[in-house]
Design an enzyme around this catalytic site. Structure first.
Site, mmCIF file in Angstrom:
data_model
loop_
_atom_site.group_PDB
_atom_site.id
_atom_site.type_symbol
_atom_site.label_atom_id
_atom_site.label_comp_id
_atom_site.label_asym_id
_atom_site.label_seq_id
_atom_site.Cartn_x
_atom_site.Cartn_y
_atom_site.Cartn_z
ATOM 1 N N GLY A 16 10.013 1.876 1.949
ATOM 2 C CA GLY A 16 8.896 1.135 2.523
ATOM 3 C C GLY A 16 8.626 -0.142 1.744
ATOM 4 O O GLY A 16 8.687 -0.141 0.519
ATOM 5 N N ARG A 26 12.002 -12.427 -7.350
ATOM 6 C CA ARG A 26 12.006 -13.772 -7.939
ATOM 7 C C ARG A 26 12.053 -13.704 -9.457
ATOM 8 O O ARG A 26 12.829 -14.423 -10.106
ATOM 9 C CB ARG A 26 10.757 -14.531 -7.490
ATOM 10 N N ALA A 28 13.078 -11.254 -11.426
ATOM 11 C CA ALA A 28 14.351 -10.734 -11.911
ATOM 12 C C ALA A 28 15.439 -11.804 -11.829
ATOM 13 O O ALA A 28 16.231 -11.979 -12.762
ATOM 14 C CB ALA A 28 14.750 -9.503 -11.098
ATOM 15 N N ARG A 30 15.085 -15.128 -11.744
ATOM 16 C CA ARG A 30 14.840 -16.210 -12.704
ATOM 17 C C ARG A 30 15.147 -15.755 -14.136
ATOM 18 O O ARG A 30 15.671 -16.527 -14.947
ATOM 19 C CB ARG A 30 13.415 -16.724 -12.596
ATOM 20 N N ARG A 77 16.218 2.348 5.262
ATOM 21 C CA ARG A 77 16.534 3.671 4.748
ATOM 22 C C ARG A 77 17.984 3.976 5.115
ATOM 23 O O ARG A 77 18.447 3.596 6.183
ATOM 24 C CB ARG A 77 15.576 4.718 5.326
ATOM 25 N N ASP A 108 9.949 6.513 -4.843
ATOM 26 C CA ASP A 108 10.692 7.601 -5.473
ATOM 27 C C ASP A 108 12.070 7.822 -4.864
ATOM 28 O O ASP A 108 13.038 8.106 -5.573
ATOM 29 C CB ASP A 108 9.871 8.904 -5.473
ATOM 30 N N GLY A 109 12.206 7.661 -3.545
ATOM 31 C CA GLY A 109 13.509 7.819 -2.906
ATOM 32 C C GLY A 109 14.499 6.767 -3.372
ATOM 33 O O GLY A 109 15.678 7.072 -3.638
ATOM 34 N N THR A 131 5.837 0.346 -4.423
ATOM 35 C CA THR A 131 5.265 1.214 -3.395
ATOM 36 C C THR A 131 3.747 1.074 -3.409
ATOM 37 O O THR A 131 3.152 0.993 -4.487
ATOM 38 C CB THR A 131 5.651 2.689 -3.617
ATOM 39 N N ILE A 132 3.141 1.074 -2.240
ATOM 40 C CA ILE A 132 1.678 0.963 -2.194
ATOM 41 C C ILE A 132 0.993 2.266 -2.575
ATOM 42 O O ILE A 132 -0.213 2.288 -2.821
ATOM 43 C CB ILE A 132 1.175 0.510 -0.805
ATOM 44 N N ASP A 133 1.749 3.363 -2.634
ATOM 45 C CA ASP A 133 1.132 4.684 -2.830
ATOM 46 C C ASP A 133 0.677 4.961 -4.258
ATOM 47 O O ASP A 133 -0.106 5.882 -4.488
ATOM 48 C CB ASP A 133 2.104 5.789 -2.397
ATOM 49 N N ASP A 135 2.213 6.409 -6.639
ATOM 50 C CA ASP A 135 2.476 7.816 -6.951
ATOM 51 C C ASP A 135 3.616 8.040 -7.937
ATOM 52 O O ASP A 135 4.144 9.150 -8.040
ATOM 53 C CB ASP A 135 2.759 8.593 -5.663
ATOM 54 N N ARG A 177 0.257 9.738 2.237
ATOM 55 C CA ARG A 177 0.634 11.050 2.771
ATOM 56 C C ARG A 177 0.567 12.139 1.707
ATOM 57 O O ARG A 177 0.158 13.259 1.968
ATOM 58 C CB ARG A 177 2.048 10.975 3.359
ATOM 59 N N SER A 221 -25.474 3.740 8.476
ATOM 60 C CA SER A 221 -24.057 3.801 8.838
ATOM 61 C C SER A 221 -23.352 4.749 7.875
ATOM 62 O O SER A 221 -23.749 4.886 6.721
ATOM 63 C CB SER A 221 -23.405 2.422 8.778
ATOM 64 N N LYS A 252 -16.403 7.199 15.809
ATOM 65 C CA LYS A 252 -15.235 6.368 16.106
ATOM 66 C C LYS A 252 -14.176 6.597 15.024
ATOM 67 O O LYS A 252 -14.487 6.935 13.882
ATOM 68 C CB LYS A 252 -15.602 4.883 16.137
#
Length: 328
Positions: A16, A26, A28, A30, A77, A108-109, A131-133, A135, A177, A221, A252
Site C-alpha cells: 500500500g 528522493r 535515498a 540523493r 502486490r 510488513d509484507g 505504511t500509514i498503519d 504497526d 485493520r 453532536s 450517519k
C-alpha cells in the site's frame, strides 16, 4: 562481516502506498549520489523486479517529488514473488543490471520480501517503514502515519460541522485493520465521543451507555471513531446495532477509506522520510543488512527486519487512558 563493495543500489516501493514514500525515494537517491553510488528505480515493486522494470535514476527523476503523495516508482502486490521461481527471475534481473543492494520502502509484507530475498540470494537490503498503519516495531512512527492522521482529523472536523447542525450521531471509519493507531490519534485529536480499535473490544452496551450519558450532558453532536478492523465490527455494523438500542438518534456513517492514503505529506513525514532515506544508504555502506531503519526518540536505529515485523506494536495504554478521560 566486512561490508560488501556497493556500487549500485536499487530502490523500490511495495504494498500500500503512503504519503512520504516519494520523499524517502528522493532522499535515498540523493544520498546515493553523494556517496558516488549509481541508483536504480525498480518500478511496481517486486512485480517490476520480476518483469525487469528497472531504470537508472538521475536528478531529473527526483525533482519536485518531495511534496507529492503516492510514489512515482508505483507500487503493486506480487503473487509471483511469493514463489521461488519468481524470486529467481527477480534476482537474475538485478544481477543483469549489476545491482548490489536494495532499499525497500513498504509495510510488513514488503519487508518480509526483502528479508527472504537476502536469505536466499544474499542481496543486502535496508527496509524503510512506509505504511500509514504505524504497526512496525523499531520506529516511533512510520512514513505516512502522521499525514494519514492529519487527513482523518481534517475530515472529522468537517463532519462535526454537519453533526452539530443537525444533532446527529456519526460513526466514522478510519483505516487500521489490525492496529488502532490512526483511530486513537484521530479520536483524541478530533474530540471523539468514543474510539473503537482492534486491540480492545468495547461492548455495544457500554458504547450505548456512554452515548446516553453524553445526551444527558446536552452534548449537541457525537462522533464515534471506528478502526476498520475493530473487534466490535465495522462502522456500518456498529451503527446498525446502536440504532436498535437508541432509535431516537439520527445516525450517519462515513467511511474515509483510501482518502487517508493520499495527499501531500506533512512536514513531519517529509522530515522522517528524508532522514530514513539517507540512513538506508549509509546503513548499506556500513554493512547493516537485513534491517529496517527507523527513528526512536529522534535517533536513527536499525532493527533486524524479522524483529520489526514479528514484534507486536500496539497502541500505548496511556493514549487509550487519555482518550477515555477526554471523552467523558
Amino acid at each position: 562481516m566486512e561490508p560488501k563493495v556497493i556500487k549500485r543500489i536499487g530502490v523500490l516501493t511495495s504494498g500500500g502506498d503512503s504519503p512520504g514514500m516519494n520523499a524517502a525515494i528522493r532522499a535515498a537517491v540523493r544520498a546515493g549520489f553523494y556517496y558516488n553510488i549509481e541508483m536504480y528505480g525498480i518500478y511496481r515493486g517486486y512485480e517490476g523486479m520480476i518483469h525487469n522494470e528497472i531504470k537508472k535514476l538521475d536528478s531529473k527523476n527526483i525533482a519536485h517529488v518531495l511534496e507529492r503523495g503516492g510514489t512515482f516508482l508505483k507500487s503493486a502486490r506480487s503473487e509471483e514473488f511469493r514463489t521461488p521461481e519468481g524470486r529467481q527471475k527477480a534476482y537474475e534481473n538485478l544481477k543483469a543490471h549489476g545491482i548490489d543492494a536494495l532499499v525497500v520502502i513498504g509495510g510488513d509484507g514488503s519487508l518480509t520480501g526483502a528479508h527472504l530475498f537476502y536469505k536466499e540470494f544474499g542481496i543486502p537490503a535496508v527496509g524503510l517503514p512506509g505504511t500509514i498503519d504505524n504497526d512496525l516495531s523499531g520506529t516511533d512512527s512510520t512514513i505516512g502515519f502522521d499525514t494519514a492522521c492529519n487527513t482523518a482529523i481534517q475530515a472529522i472536523d468537517k463532519i462535526r460541522d454537519t453533526a452539530t447542525s443537525h444533532d446527529r450521531l456519526f460513526f466514522v471509519e478510519v483505516m487500521g485493520r489490525d492496529a488502532g493507531f490512526i483511530a486513537i490519534n484521530a479520536g483524541i485529536g478530533s474530540a471523539a465521543a468514543a474510539i473503537l480499535i482492534p486491540e480492545k473490544k468495547m461492548p455495544i452496551e457500554d458504547l450505548v451507555e456512554k452515548l446516553k450519558v453524553r445526551t444527558k450532558a446536552k452534548k449537541t453532536s457525537n462522533i464515534v471513531i471506528v478502526a476498520e478492523g475493530g473487534k466490535s465490527g465495522g462502522a456500518a455494523e456498529i451503527a446498525s446495532k446502536v440504532k436498535k438500542l437508541l432509535p431516537y438518534y439520527d445516525i450517519k456513517v462515513t467511511i474515509l477509506g483510501h482518502l487517508q492514503r493520499g495527499g501531500a505529506p506533512s512536514s513531519f513525514d517529509r522530515l522522517l522520510a528524508s532522514k530514513l532515506g539517507v540512513a538506508a544508504v549509509e546503513g548499506l555502506l556500513h554493512g547493516k543488512y537485513d534491517v529496517m531503519a527507523g527513528l526512536i526518540n529522534h535517533k536513527v536505529v536499525y532493527t533486524p527486519i524479522k524483529k520489526a515485523i514479528v514484534d507486536d506494536k500496539t497502541v500505548d495504554e496511556d493514549d487509550f487512558r487519555v482518550a477515555k478521560i477526554l471523552s467523558t
